[in-house]
Design a protein around this motif. Structure first.
Motif, short mmCIF file in Angstrom:
data_model
loop_
_atom_site.label_atom_id
_atom_site.label_comp_id
_atom_site.label_asym_id
_atom_site.label_seq_id
_atom_site.Cartn_x
_atom_site.Cartn_y
_atom_site.Cartn_z
N TYR A 265 12.38 4.50 6.88
CA TYR A 265 13.10 4.64 7.79
C TYR A 265 14.43 3.39 7.70
O TYR A 265 15.40 3.87 7.95
CB TYR A 265 13.16 5.19 9.58
N GLY A 266 13.95 2.76 7.18
CA GLY A 266 14.64 1.76 7.47
C GLY A 266 14.91 0.76 8.23
O GLY A 266 16.31 0.78 8.47
N LEU A 267 14.03 0.38 9.07
CA LEU A 267 14.56 0.21 10.67
C LEU A 267 14.68 -1.34 10.87
O LEU A 267 13.49 -1.96 9.86
CB LEU A 267 13.47 1.04 11.64
N ASP A 268 14.47 -1.78 11.64
CA ASP A 268 14.84 -3.43 11.44
C ASP A 268 13.85 -3.82 13.09
O ASP A 268 14.09 -3.50 14.23
CB ASP A 268 15.65 -4.40 11.54
N THR A 269 12.74 -4.20 12.43
CA THR A 269 11.83 -4.34 13.40
C THR A 269 10.67 -5.80 13.34
O THR A 269 9.67 -5.48 12.65
CB THR A 269 10.52 -3.08 13.15
N PRO A 270 11.63 -6.43 13.53
CA PRO A 270 11.13 -7.55 12.55
C PRO A 270 9.82 -8.49 13.88
O PRO A 270 9.25 -9.03 12.89
CB PRO A 270 12.04 -9.16 13.59
N CYS A 271 9.79 -7.94 15.33
CA CYS A 271 8.10 -8.62 15.94
C CYS A 271 6.35 -8.08 14.86
O CYS A 271 6.16 -8.40 14.74
CB CYS A 271 8.51 -8.39 17.43
N LEU A 272 7.36 -6.61 14.84
CA LEU A 272 6.18 -5.78 14.62
C LEU A 272 5.80 -6.12 12.58
O LEU A 272 4.67 -6.23 12.38
CB LEU A 272 6.43 -4.32 13.94
N ASP A 273 7.38 -6.35 12.22
CA ASP A 273 7.03 -7.16 10.63
C ASP A 273 5.59 -8.13 10.37
O ASP A 273 4.96 -8.45 10.06
CB ASP A 273 7.95 -7.25 10.29
N ALA A 274 6.33 -8.97 12.11
CA ALA A 274 5.52 -10.00 12.15
C ALA A 274 4.18 -10.46 12.11
O ALA A 274 3.45 -10.88 12.01
CB ALA A 274 6.11 -10.97 13.29
N VAL A 275 3.42 -9.59 13.54
CA VAL A 275 2.28 -9.24 13.84
C VAL A 275 1.14 -8.48 13.01
O VAL A 275 0.25 -8.91 12.70
CB VAL A 275 2.24 -8.55 15.14
N TYR A 276 2.21 -7.76 12.22
CA TYR A 276 1.38 -7.06 11.37
C TYR A 276 1.12 -7.44 9.70
O TYR A 276 -0.01 -7.96 9.79
CB TYR A 276 2.34 -6.04 10.99
N SER A 277 1.94 -9.06 9.61
CA SER A 277 1.57 -9.96 9.04
C SER A 277 0.57 -10.64 9.28
O SER A 277 -0.33 -10.59 8.31
CB SER A 277 2.63 -9.95 8.33
N LEU A 278 0.72 -10.84 10.20
CA LEU A 278 -0.35 -12.01 10.92
C LEU A 278 -1.35 -11.41 10.80
O LEU A 278 -2.73 -12.02 10.68
CB LEU A 278 0.10 -12.12 12.14
N LEU A 279 -1.80 -9.82 11.33
CA LEU A 279 -2.70 -9.19 11.94
C LEU A 279 -4.15 -8.87 10.31
O LEU A 279 -5.06 -9.42 10.18
CB LEU A 279 -3.38 -7.73 12.46
N LEU A 280 -2.71 -8.94 9.26
CA LEU A 280 -3.78 -8.36 7.91
C LEU A 280 -4.10 -9.85 7.25
O LEU A 280 -5.31 -10.19 7.12
CB LEU A 280 -1.99 -8.44 6.40
#
Ligand code: NDP
Length: 286
Positions: A265-280
């Motif tokens: 959906y092209g949303l701006d979700t900086p916290c989700l993007d950060a935690v997802y990257s760190l979990l990976l």
């Protein structure tokens, strides 16, 4: 009489199997290996024991199959599904997160939103609370609910099932992310910055839900924060226990599922993007 199978005699699966077994339903617990599983509760001095069959040896074809392995363990059981099912078998996938049903080719497969709280250590399941499975309302799930009405398994048929799925996703999103990444229990909620991060994550999740046409009422963030505030400080989450034990986390089905939607959906979700990257990143091995 209908035959019931439970694949994955862990915290959730054992409690489901127990609920059916103690009410006289014909239920088989299917694990990696033959053996036993025990269920204990703080409120009861007695421990209940149930036999477990090895899934590789099982020869029964089931009318209902509850699949209660973790999302990360699904690949391991899929090769057995053909021999355990007939054309009308109903599969109930009991897992956190969402998106896993796409892996199935069984026509009558539904994912339950699970409210059964427990933990398995070795062969012993400690059941803390609840026996609730929320399913979409349709003739198949209605028949299941009526068929096991004598058991204490609380099957709830929701006309607004997608709301229930997303509510649980939001609840899991923030607390699982912060406990897994900090490798610490719910006591971290005493830190205001963690509370703030949790709120931001929930709000980002709400925005993704809205893009999916699922609209939460005003005050939902505060409601979920109150749920977290009720957690005892020593309590972990499933992703916390997995990372501590060196097991693969269900990131793909919680943060990963939401991240993919956010991207779509092209949303701006900086916290989700950060935690997802760190979990990976936390699961990368050289
Ligand atoms: P557990 O780890 O307790 O149970 C999973 C069980 O599946 C284990 O007994 C495991 O065996 C077994 N298993 C794994 N692979 C196979 C296989 N190939 N064949 C047969 N059995 C297998 O997990 P939970 O019950 O805690 O979680 C199940 C799902 O429910 C997860 O998606 C979780 O997020 C969700 N959930 C859990 C809650 C909880 O309080 N526990 C609450 C709400 C949702 P082994 O031990 O040998 O690996």
């Amino acid at each position: 009489m209908d035959t019931f199978g439970v694949i994955g005699p862990g915290a959730v699966g054992s409690v489901i199997g127990e609920s059916l077994h103690t009410s006289g339903y014909q239920v088989t617990f299917l694990g990696r290996k033959a053996g036993e599983v025990y269920i204990e509760r703080a409120s009861a001095s007695e421990t209940a024991a149930f036999p477990v069959e090895a899934i590789s040896e099982a020869e029964t074809v089931f009318d209902y199959l509850f699949i209660t392995v973790k999302g990360t363990q699904l690949e391991g059981i899929i090769p057995y599904l053909d021999k355990l099912t007939h054309e009308n078998t109903v599969c109930i996938l009991c897992q956190n997160g969402y998106g896993q049903l796409d892996k199935f080719h069984i026509p009558n497969a539904y994912q339950a939103v699970v409210y059964i709280s427990g933990q398995k250590k070795e062969k012993v399941v400690t059941h803390f609370r609840d026996r609730i499975l929320i399913l979409p309302e349709n003739p198949v799930t209605k028949k299941l609910k009526e068929g096991i009405a004598a058991s204490n398994l609380d099957i709830r048929l929701s006309p607004d099932y997608r709301y229930e799925v997303w509510y649980k996703l939001l609840v899991n999103l923030a607390i699982n992310s912060v406990t897994a990444l900090s490798r610490n229990t719910a006591l971290i909620l005493e830190e205001e910055k963690i509370q703030h991060l949790c709120k931001r994550l929930i709000q980002e999740g709400i925005a993704i839900a809205a893009a999916e046409e699922i609209h939460f009422q005003e005050g939902i963030t505060e409601e979920i924060m109150r749920i977290y505030a009720g957690y005892p400080p020593y309590m972990g989450t499933s992703m916390y226990y997995d990372i501590i034990a060196g097991k693969t986390m269900e990131t793909a089905y919680i943060q990963g599922y939401l991240y993919e939607k956010s991207q779509t959906y092209g949303l701006d979700t900086p916290c989700l993007d950060a935690v997802y990257s760190l979990l990976l990143a936390s699961e990368m091995r050289g």
